[in-house]
Design a protein around this motif. Sequence first.
Motif, PDB file in Angstrom:
ATOM      1  N   VAL A 179       0.846  -1.200   0.000  1.00 57.92           N
ATOM      2  CA  VAL A 179       0.000   0.000   0.000  1.00 57.92           C
ATOM      3  C   VAL A 179       0.878   1.246   0.000  1.00 57.92           C
ATOM      4  CG1 VAL A 179      -1.646   1.365   1.343  1.00 57.92           C
ATOM      5  CG2 VAL A 179      -1.982  -1.090   1.085  1.00 57.92           C
ATOM      6  N   SER A 180       1.937   1.231   0.815  1.00 56.43           N
ATOM      7  CA  SER A 180       2.857   2.365   0.886  1.00 56.43           C
ATOM      8  C   SER A 180       3.549   2.595  -0.460  1.00 56.43           C
ATOM      9  CB  SER A 180       3.897   2.115   1.981  1.00 56.43           C
ATOM     10  OG  SER A 180       4.833   3.162   2.050  1.00 56.43           O
ATOM     11  N   PHE A 181       3.985   1.528  -1.101  1.00 58.74           N
ATOM     12  CA  PHE A 181       4.643   1.656  -2.400  1.00 58.74           C
ATOM     13  C   PHE A 181       3.652   2.084  -3.484  1.00 58.74           C
ATOM     14  CE2 PHE A 181       8.197  -0.070  -0.321  1.00 58.74           C
ATOM     15  CZ  PHE A 181       9.298  -0.024  -1.159  1.00 58.74           C
ATOM     16  N   ASP A 182       2.443   1.572  -3.424  1.00 58.10           N
ATOM     17  CA  ASP A 182       1.429   1.964  -4.398  1.00 58.10           C
ATOM     18  C   ASP A 182       1.129   3.455  -4.291  1.00 58.10           C
ATOM     19  OD1 ASP A 182      -0.780   1.353  -6.345  1.00 58.10           O
ATOM     20  OD2 ASP A 182      -2.010   2.011  -4.658  1.00 58.10           O
ATOM     21  N   SER A 183       1.009   3.969  -3.077  1.00 58.04           N
ATOM     22  CA  SER A 183       0.758   5.402  -2.879  1.00 58.04           C
ATOM     23  C   SER A 183       1.906   6.230  -3.427  1.00 58.04           C
ATOM     24  CB  SER A 183       0.570   5.695  -1.386  1.00 58.04           C
ATOM     25  OG  SER A 183      -0.526   4.982  -0.856  1.00 58.04           O
ATOM     26  N   THR A 184       3.130   5.724  -3.280  1.00 60.08           N
ATOM     27  CA  THR A 184       4.309   6.464  -3.736  1.00 60.08           C
ATOM     28  C   THR A 184       4.405   6.493  -5.258  1.00 60.08           C
ATOM     29  OG1 THR A 184       5.495   5.867  -1.712  1.00 60.08           O
ATOM     30  CG2 THR A 184       6.813   6.631  -3.567  1.00 60.08           C
ATOM     31  N   LEU A 185       4.229   5.361  -5.895  1.00 56.35           N
ATOM     32  CA  LEU A 185       4.386   5.334  -7.358  1.00 56.35           C
ATOM     33  C   LEU A 185       3.263   6.091  -8.059  1.00 56.35           C
ATOM     34  CD1 LEU A 185       2.431   3.106  -9.075  1.00 56.35           C
ATOM     35  CD2 LEU A 185       3.765   1.509  -7.729  1.00 56.35           C
ATOM     36  N   LYS A 186       2.075   6.173  -7.431  1.00 53.34           N
ATOM     37  CA  LYS A 186       0.984   6.939  -8.039  1.00 53.34           C
ATOM     38  C   LYS A 186       1.243   8.444  -7.943  1.00 53.34           C
ATOM     39  CE  LYS A 186      -3.072   3.968  -7.995  1.00 53.34           C
ATOM     40  NZ  LYS A 186      -2.340   2.715  -8.101  1.00 53.34           N
ATOM     41  N   ALA A 187       2.056   8.850  -6.960  1.00 55.68           N
ATOM     42  CA  ALA A 187       2.331  10.277  -6.765  1.00 55.68           C
ATOM     43  C   ALA A 187       3.635  10.714  -7.413  1.00 55.68           C
ATOM     44  CB  ALA A 187       2.360  10.607  -5.269  1.00 55.68           C
ATOM     45  N   ASN A 188       4.526   9.765  -7.736  1.00 53.85           N
ATOM     46  CA  ASN A 188       5.842  10.126  -8.263  1.00 53.85           C
ATOM     47  C   ASN A 188       6.260   9.123  -9.333  1.00 53.85           C
ATOM     48  OD1 ASN A 188       8.669  10.559  -8.645  1.00 53.85           O
ATOM     49  ND2 ASN A 188       8.728  11.622  -6.690  1.00 53.85           N
ATOM     50  N   LEU A 189       6.405   9.597 -10.564  1.00 57.38           N
ATOM     51  CA  LEU A 189       6.736   8.722 -11.688  1.00 57.38           C
ATOM     52  C   LEU A 189       8.156   8.178 -11.620  1.00 57.38           C
ATOM     53  CD1 LEU A 189       5.092  10.689 -14.648  1.00 57.38           C
ATOM     54  CD2 LEU A 189       4.234   8.628 -13.505  1.00 57.38           C
ATOM     55  N   THR A 190       8.984   8.723 -10.744  1.00 56.98           N
ATOM     56  CA  THR A 190      10.361   8.247 -10.657  1.00 56.98           C
ATOM     57  C   THR A 190      10.492   7.026  -9.753  1.00 56.98           C
ATOM     58  OG1 THR A 190      10.935   9.700  -8.801  1.00 56.98           O
ATOM     59  CG2 THR A 190      11.225  10.583 -11.029  1.00 56.98           C
ATOM     60  N   VAL A 191       9.375   6.564  -9.184  1.00 59.55           N
ATOM     61  CA  VAL A 191       9.344   5.328  -8.396  1.00 59.55           C
ATOM     62  C   VAL A 191       8.466   4.339  -9.151  1.00 59.55           C
ATOM     63  CG1 VAL A 191       8.610   4.245  -6.239  1.00 59.55           C
ATOM     64  CG2 VAL A 191       9.694   6.498  -6.201  1.00 59.55           C
ATOM     65  N   GLY A 192       8.940   3.111  -9.314  1.00 54.53           N
ATOM     66  CA  GLY A 192       8.148   2.165 -10.077  1.00 54.53           C
ATOM     67  C   GLY A 192       8.461   0.712  -9.776  1.00 54.53           C
ATOM     68  N   ALA A 193       7.509  -0.141 -10.136  1.00 55.62           N
ATOM     69  CA  ALA A 193       7.666  -1.591 -10.002  1.00 55.62           C
ATOM     70  C   ALA A 193       8.624  -2.083 -11.089  1.00 55.62           C
ATOM     71  CB  ALA A 193       6.306  -2.253 -10.119  1.00 55.62           C
ATOM     72  N   PRO A 194       9.149  -3.310 -10.910  1.00 54.57           N
ATOM     73  CA  PRO A 194       8.851  -4.272  -9.851  1.00 54.57           C
ATOM     74  C   PRO A 194       9.520  -3.920  -8.524  1.00 54.57           C
ATOM     75  CG  PRO A 194      10.498  -5.169 -11.342  1.00 54.57           C
ATOM     76  CD  PRO A 194      10.032  -3.897 -11.959  1.00 54.57           C
ATOM     77  N   PHE A 195       8.961  -4.514  -7.448  1.00 57.13           N
ATOM     78  CA  PHE A 195       9.479  -4.286  -6.105  1.00 57.13           C
ATOM     79  C   PHE A 195      10.141  -5.571  -5.605  1.00 57.13           C
ATOM     80  CE2 PHE A 195       5.293  -1.892  -6.109  1.00 57.13           C
ATOM     81  CZ  PHE A 195       5.864  -0.711  -6.570  1.00 57.13           C
ATOM     82  N   ASP A 196      11.370  -5.446  -5.107  1.00 57.27           N
ATOM     83  CA  ASP A 196      12.058  -6.590  -4.503  1.00 57.27           C
ATOM     84  C   ASP A 196      11.769  -6.610  -3.003  1.00 57.27           C
ATOM     85  OD1 ASP A 196      13.401  -7.556  -6.832  1.00 57.27           O
ATOM     86  OD2 ASP A 196      14.797  -5.879  -6.667  1.00 57.27           O
ATOM     87  N   PHE A 197      11.631  -7.816  -2.435  1.00 56.08           N
ATOM     88  CA  PHE A 197      11.396  -7.902  -0.992  1.00 56.08           C
ATOM     89  C   PHE A 197      12.194  -9.052  -0.379  1.00 56.08           C
ATOM     90  CE2 PHE A 197       8.164 -10.757  -2.759  1.00 56.08           C
ATOM     91  CZ  PHE A 197       8.228 -11.857  -1.912  1.00 56.08           C
ATOM     92  N   HIS A 198      12.426  -8.924   0.923  1.00 60.66           N
ATOM     93  CA  HIS A 198      13.095  -9.963   1.704  1.00 60.66           C
ATOM     94  C   HIS A 198      12.477  -9.954   3.097  1.00 60.66           C
ATOM     95  CE1 HIS A 198      16.920 -11.427   4.009  1.00 60.66           C
ATOM     96  NE2 HIS A 198      16.043 -12.403   3.847  1.00 60.66           N
ATOM     97  N   CYS A 199      11.938 -11.094   3.514  1.00 66.69           N
ATOM     98  CA  CYS A 199      11.401 -11.261   4.872  1.00 66.69           C
ATOM     99  C   CYS A 199      12.362 -12.157   5.646  1.00 66.69           C
ATOM    100  CB  CYS A 199      10.008 -11.887   4.836  1.00 66.69           C
ATOM    101  SG  CYS A 199       8.759 -10.894   4.000  1.00 66.69           S
ATOM    102  N   TYR A 200      13.071 -11.552   6.603  1.00 67.08           N
ATOM    103  CA  TYR A 200      14.064 -12.294   7.377  1.00 67.08           C
ATOM    104  C   TYR A 200      13.473 -12.723   8.713  1.00 67.08           C
ATOM    105  CZ  TYR A 200      17.894 -13.340  10.496  1.00 67.08           C
ATOM    106  OH  TYR A 200      18.692 -13.961  11.426  1.00 67.08           O
ATOM    107  N   ASP A 201      13.477 -14.032   8.984  1.00 68.95           N
ATOM    108  CA  ASP A 201      12.984 -14.559  10.254  1.00 68.95           C
ATOM    109  C   ASP A 201      14.049 -14.419  11.328  1.00 68.95           C
ATOM    110  OD1 ASP A 201      10.285 -16.180   9.779  1.00 68.95           O
ATOM    111  OD2 ASP A 201      11.558 -16.484   8.023  1.00 68.95           O
ATOM    112  N   ALA A 202      13.689 -13.777  12.440  1.00 69.45           N
ATOM    113  CA  ALA A 202      14.635 -13.585  13.538  1.00 69.45           C
ATOM    114  C   ALA A 202      15.212 -14.919  13.992  1.00 69.45           C
ATOM    115  CB  ALA A 202      13.949 -12.883  14.700  1.00 69.45           C
ATOM    116  N   ASP A 203      16.510 -14.930  14.219  1.00 74.10           N
ATOM    117  CA  ASP A 203      17.270 -16.075  14.729  1.00 74.10           C
ATOM    118  C   ASP A 203      17.423 -17.207  13.714  1.00 74.10           C
ATOM    119  OD1 ASP A 203      17.564 -14.807  17.231  1.00 74.10           O
ATOM    120  OD2 ASP A 203      15.642 -15.595  17.912  1.00 74.10           O
ATOM    121  N   SER A 204      16.963 -17.008  12.478  1.00 72.33           N
ATOM    122  CA  SER A 204      17.153 -18.049  11.470  1.00 72.33           C
ATOM    123  C   SER A 204      18.586 -18.044  10.934  1.00 72.33           C
ATOM    124  CB  SER A 204      16.182 -17.858  10.304  1.00 72.33           C
ATOM    125  OG  SER A 204      16.475 -16.657   9.596  1.00 72.33           O
TER     126      SER A 204
END
Length: 247
Positions: A179-204
């Motif tokens: 939602v945060s990224f969608d709001s940003t790219l709709k307001a600023n053309l210099t931000v765009g998809a695709p979006f990379d993500f990483h979910c790190y599990d604590a202590d893994s």
Amino acid sequence: MTYCVGMMLKQGLVFMSDTRTNAGLDNISTFRKMAIWEAPGERSITLMSAGNLATTQAVVSLLDERSKSQEERAPSLLAVPSMFQAARMVAEVLREVIEQHADTGQRADSTFNATLILGGQIKGGPHRLFLIYPEGNFIEAAEDTPFFQIGETKYGRPILVRAYEPDMSFEAAMKLLLVSFDSTLKANLTVGAPFDFHCYDADSLKTGRTGRVASDDAYFQKVSEGWGEALRDALDMLPEFTLGPTP
């Protein structure tokens, strides 16, 4: 421009970065702005970057080279004893690269500046998150500041401030970030998809779930459309503003 977010959760760390870079409206390219180093069972470290592309690529390349170096004295993300020391080392590399490129030395307003988000965990310590400035100094995420943004931050910040909870799940955090990224790219053309993500599990102490969300991703489209509809519905539910009589 860029938009990257690093978020501290009780469950671990969540990172998301866009991939758009541009040098004018007619020169738009896609570059990965997230890098991950790991020694499974011993450490996992993630870096995201915003700023001059030559600077950020040089920083990542230097960190890569030093991590693969056989020299014992070579500073390496795979050898530092703590995340604090990792942040110090990355800050020094960033300052070194900026000083090499800038004609008049390192300056915060230099065209070669860059800002970094560094997070992860090293065996024996907790998972930690840092924001590193072009001057080479840095701050750490804490209870009062549980997430960091770099790049085009203003459009995507309101939803993060209102909806973030430290005990939220990775799934809820991903939805919030999209939602945060969608709001940003709709307001600023210099931000765009695709979006990379990483979910790190604590202590893994290993790379967690990673991926890339494209602009035509079915779930992202549902989030984007649903958020727009929810905002309109919420606006309609607010009390009507009453104007006084016409003078």
